[in-house]
Design a protein around this motif. Sequence first.
Motif, PDB file in Angstrom:
ATOM      1  N   GLY A 188       0.798  -1.239   0.000  1.00 54.52           N
ATOM      2  CA  GLY A 188       0.000   0.000   0.000  1.00 54.52           C
ATOM      3  C   GLY A 188       0.818   1.270   0.000  1.00 54.52           C
ATOM      4  N   TRP A 189       2.082   1.205  -0.423  1.00 56.73           N
ATOM      5  CA  TRP A 189       2.958   2.383  -0.353  1.00 56.73           C
ATOM      6  C   TRP A 189       2.399   3.577  -1.124  1.00 56.73           C
ATOM      7  CZ3 TRP A 189       4.809   4.515  -4.834  1.00 56.73           C
ATOM      8  CH2 TRP A 189       4.735   3.729  -5.984  1.00 56.73           C
ATOM      9  N   ALA A 190       1.622   3.328  -2.186  1.00 58.17           N
ATOM     10  CA  ALA A 190       1.124   4.423  -3.026  1.00 58.17           C
ATOM     11  C   ALA A 190      -0.183   5.014  -2.513  1.00 58.17           C
ATOM     12  CB  ALA A 190       0.932   3.930  -4.464  1.00 58.17           C
ATOM     13  N   ILE A 249      -1.713   8.569 -11.903  1.00 65.90           N
ATOM     14  CA  ILE A 249      -2.062   7.803 -13.094  1.00 65.90           C
ATOM     15  C   ILE A 249      -0.885   6.922 -13.521  1.00 65.90           C
ATOM     16  CG2 ILE A 249      -2.596   8.013 -15.575  1.00 65.90           C
ATOM     17  CD1 ILE A 249      -4.055  10.694 -14.728  1.00 65.90           C
ATOM     18  N   LEU A 250       0.332   7.500 -13.489  1.00 60.86           N
ATOM     19  CA  LEU A 250       1.517   6.721 -13.860  1.00 60.86           C
ATOM     20  C   LEU A 250       1.733   5.560 -12.884  1.00 60.86           C
ATOM     21  CD1 LEU A 250       4.004   9.582 -14.820  1.00 60.86           C
ATOM     22  CD2 LEU A 250       2.767   8.047 -16.353  1.00 60.86           C
ATOM     23  N   ILE A 251       1.500   5.818 -11.595  1.00 55.72           N
ATOM     24  CA  ILE A 251       1.636   4.753 -10.593  1.00 55.72           C
ATOM     25  C   ILE A 251       0.654   3.624 -10.885  1.00 55.72           C
ATOM     26  CG2 ILE A 251       1.202   4.192  -8.160  1.00 55.72           C
ATOM     27  CD1 ILE A 251       2.416   6.940  -7.469  1.00 55.72           C
ATOM     28  N   ILE A 252      -0.594   3.995 -11.180  1.00 55.44           N
ATOM     29  CA  ILE A 252      -1.609   2.982 -11.483  1.00 55.44           C
ATOM     30  C   ILE A 252      -1.220   2.188 -12.723  1.00 55.44           C
ATOM     31  CG2 ILE A 252      -3.997   2.658 -12.261  1.00 55.44           C
ATOM     32  CD1 ILE A 252      -4.731   5.082 -10.476  1.00 55.44           C
ATOM     33  N   ALA A 253      -0.757   2.890 -13.769  1.00 57.70           N
ATOM     34  CA  ALA A 253      -0.414   2.228 -15.028  1.00 57.70           C
ATOM     35  C   ALA A 253       0.784   1.295 -14.872  1.00 57.70           C
ATOM     36  CB  ALA A 253      -0.123   3.272 -16.099  1.00 57.70           C
ATOM     37  N   VAL A 254       1.789   1.729 -14.095  1.00 57.00           N
ATOM     38  CA  VAL A 254       3.032   0.956 -14.002  1.00 57.00           C
ATOM     39  C   VAL A 254       2.951  -0.145 -12.953  1.00 57.00           C
ATOM     40  CG1 VAL A 254       5.497   1.104 -13.441  1.00 57.00           C
ATOM     41  CG2 VAL A 254       4.421   2.885 -14.830  1.00 57.00           C
ATOM     42  N   PHE A 255       2.376   0.154 -11.785  1.00 56.87           N
ATOM     43  CA  PHE A 255       2.454  -0.774 -10.671  1.00 56.87           C
ATOM     44  C   PHE A 255       1.189  -1.609 -10.463  1.00 56.87           C
ATOM     45  CE2 PHE A 255       5.503   2.589  -9.676  1.00 56.87           C
ATOM     46  CZ  PHE A 255       6.641   1.844  -9.409  1.00 56.87           C
ATOM     47  N   GLY A 280      -6.012   2.045  -2.969  1.00 51.64           N
ATOM     48  CA  GLY A 280      -6.172   1.080  -1.885  1.00 51.64           C
ATOM     49  C   GLY A 280      -6.865  -0.185  -2.347  1.00 51.64           C
ATOM     50  N   GLU A 281      -7.892  -0.039  -3.190  1.00 54.65           N
ATOM     51  CA  GLU A 281      -8.591  -1.204  -3.733  1.00 54.65           C
ATOM     52  C   GLU A 281      -7.672  -2.025  -4.639  1.00 54.65           C
ATOM     53  OE1 GLU A 281     -12.071   0.187  -5.693  1.00 54.65           O
ATOM     54  OE2 GLU A 281     -13.133   0.709  -3.845  1.00 54.65           O
ATOM     55  N   LEU A 282      -6.858  -1.334  -5.427  1.00 60.09           N
ATOM     56  CA  LEU A 282      -5.952  -2.027  -6.341  1.00 60.09           C
ATOM     57  C   LEU A 282      -4.797  -2.688  -5.593  1.00 60.09           C
ATOM     58  CD1 LEU A 282      -5.734   0.696  -9.150  1.00 60.09           C
ATOM     59  CD2 LEU A 282      -7.051  -1.433  -9.222  1.00 60.09           C
ATOM     60  N   ALA A 283      -4.277  -2.017  -4.561  1.00 56.69           N
ATOM     61  CA  ALA A 283      -3.114  -2.523  -3.845  1.00 56.69           C
ATOM     62  C   ALA A 283      -3.420  -3.802  -3.070  1.00 56.69           C
ATOM     63  CB  ALA A 283      -2.580  -1.454  -2.902  1.00 56.69           C
ATOM     64  N   PHE A 284      -4.606  -3.877  -2.514  1.00 57.02           N
ATOM     65  CA  PHE A 284      -4.961  -5.043  -1.688  1.00 57.02           C
ATOM     66  C   PHE A 284      -6.123  -5.822  -2.305  1.00 57.02           C
ATOM     67  CE2 PHE A 284      -2.904  -2.022   1.186  1.00 57.02           C
ATOM     68  CZ  PHE A 284      -1.936  -2.836   1.766  1.00 57.02           C
ATOM     69  N   GLU A 285      -6.143  -5.865  -3.624  1.00 57.01           N
ATOM     70  CA  GLU A 285      -7.196  -6.606  -4.333  1.00 57.01           C
ATOM     71  C   GLU A 285      -7.145  -8.082  -3.928  1.00 57.01           C
ATOM     72  OE1 GLU A 285      -8.941  -6.874  -8.892  1.00 57.01           O
ATOM     73  OE2 GLU A 285      -6.888  -6.212  -8.547  1.00 57.01           O
ATOM     74  N   GLY A 286      -8.305  -8.617  -3.583  1.00 50.83           N
ATOM     75  CA  GLY A 286      -8.364 -10.011  -3.147  1.00 50.83           C
ATOM     76  C   GLY A 286      -8.331 -10.156  -1.635  1.00 50.83           C
ATOM     77  N   ASP A 287      -8.015  -9.109  -0.914  1.00 55.78           N
ATOM     78  CA  ASP A 287      -8.002  -9.134   0.554  1.00 55.78           C
ATOM     79  C   ASP A 287      -9.040  -8.120   1.034  1.00 55.78           C
ATOM     80  OD1 ASP A 287      -7.524  -9.095   3.259  1.00 55.78           O
ATOM     81  OD2 ASP A 287      -5.332  -8.981   3.085  1.00 55.78           O
TER      82      ASP A 287
END
Length: 476
Positions: free
Chosen positions: A141-143, A184-190, A365-372
Amino acid sequence: MTAPRTPRKALGRLSLPERTFVADALRTETVGGVLLLFAAVTALIWANVPALRDSYESVSHFHLGPEALGLNLSVAHWAADGLLAVFFFVAGVELKRELVAGDLRDPKAAALPVVAALCGMAAPALVYTLTTTAGGGSLAGWAVPTATDIAFALAVLAVIGTSLPSALRAFLLTLAVVDDLFAILIIAVFFTSDLNFAALGGAVAGLAVFWLLLRKGVRGWYVYVPLALVVWGLMYNSGIHATIAGVAMGLMLRCHRREGEEQSPGEHIEHLVRPFSAGLAVPLFALFSAGVAVSGGALADVFAQPETLGVVLGLVVGKMFGIFGGTWLTARFTRASLSEDLAWADVFAVSALAGIGFTVSLLIGELAFEGDAAMTDSVKAAVLTGSLIAAVLATVLLKVRNAKYRKLAEEEERDEDLSGVPDVYEQDDPAYHLRMAEIHERKAAEHRRLAREKADERDGLAEVPGRAGEDHDGPA
């Protein structure tokens, strides 16, 4: 002999066209921010009242859309991937305008908000990383605490009623624009899953057609809206987050004015789409993202888990010191002096306000911990908690200086010659000084007339008592 250079003013008064644009943009964002605040409160009530909780879950997870196209999504998913694409489209147009017609077109002027925004993203990520490493938590969740929510920040300003100077408001807006770009760049890259190259190729081809139609001057929403939906659907199925399609199309619009144009196409479309984004798209996303269970135990857990504590500290401490530090360092090493109307305490207060990270923080937050699901809800609670603390802290800091802000706002709005342009922007115009001379001459003539009248009245009153005395000289 070379004349000494005049030091550049950091956060100085905006030009009149830029001030007008910023005022219009912030007016819409402020209204949207109030709606966003209402939507977030509604979501929290809906998700925490026992009689309503099940209906919130049912609506959020209700699926609709064509399965054959890979778009049978839940309502919450449509809000996050679909409606937020509109938000990022506006962010893309806004960024393009700043780059070609706004403050970012001048590298020297752009340095301050860009460096401040970068420091305001790096510091929260560092705070999160240090906190979770010390506590043995997940670095996923660093981002989350890196994003600033401009609409929510402006809603706070609207609620506390501060007359924040336009230069500080513009600084906050530009910070958020640069912040959105890097988010946006963070979402696209990570946060890109396995790529579907066929869908990605189709999305790129659709974007190329979009660009070609714009360059050919083709007009009509009935051409661009269906094409945009196709590009969005292909981007979603490619594995890259679908909001990237929105910002890509926004960056393609022409945002510089040609001769005879009152507005560029980008400004015109942004003016049309921004109310939909701020007034509907973002509040609906908040409605289906902010609904987390809140209890005393849940709030205590926010400060007990390293991941959630990292988010809170990142938003409150990282954002505040990152933006303030980046601003101070830029001013220090570029020899730019702070505007004489402001103090560093004002920059610190705005830095605290930038710690309100809502819309994009919830999405990451939803993307970082998707599935949890449990950790996702905990991180959402942390985003809400951190944003609330930042809002309260910024409110206190801004209230201390509110009297000064009101005075500055009055000076910026004063229009004594009734020309429709504030006086501070007409100081170099000879016609303005001639108009003011006429106004002062009329006032002087009026005061001279009043002075004569008062003098005549005074002389008349002085004569009356004298005559009265003569009538009573003899014995009664």
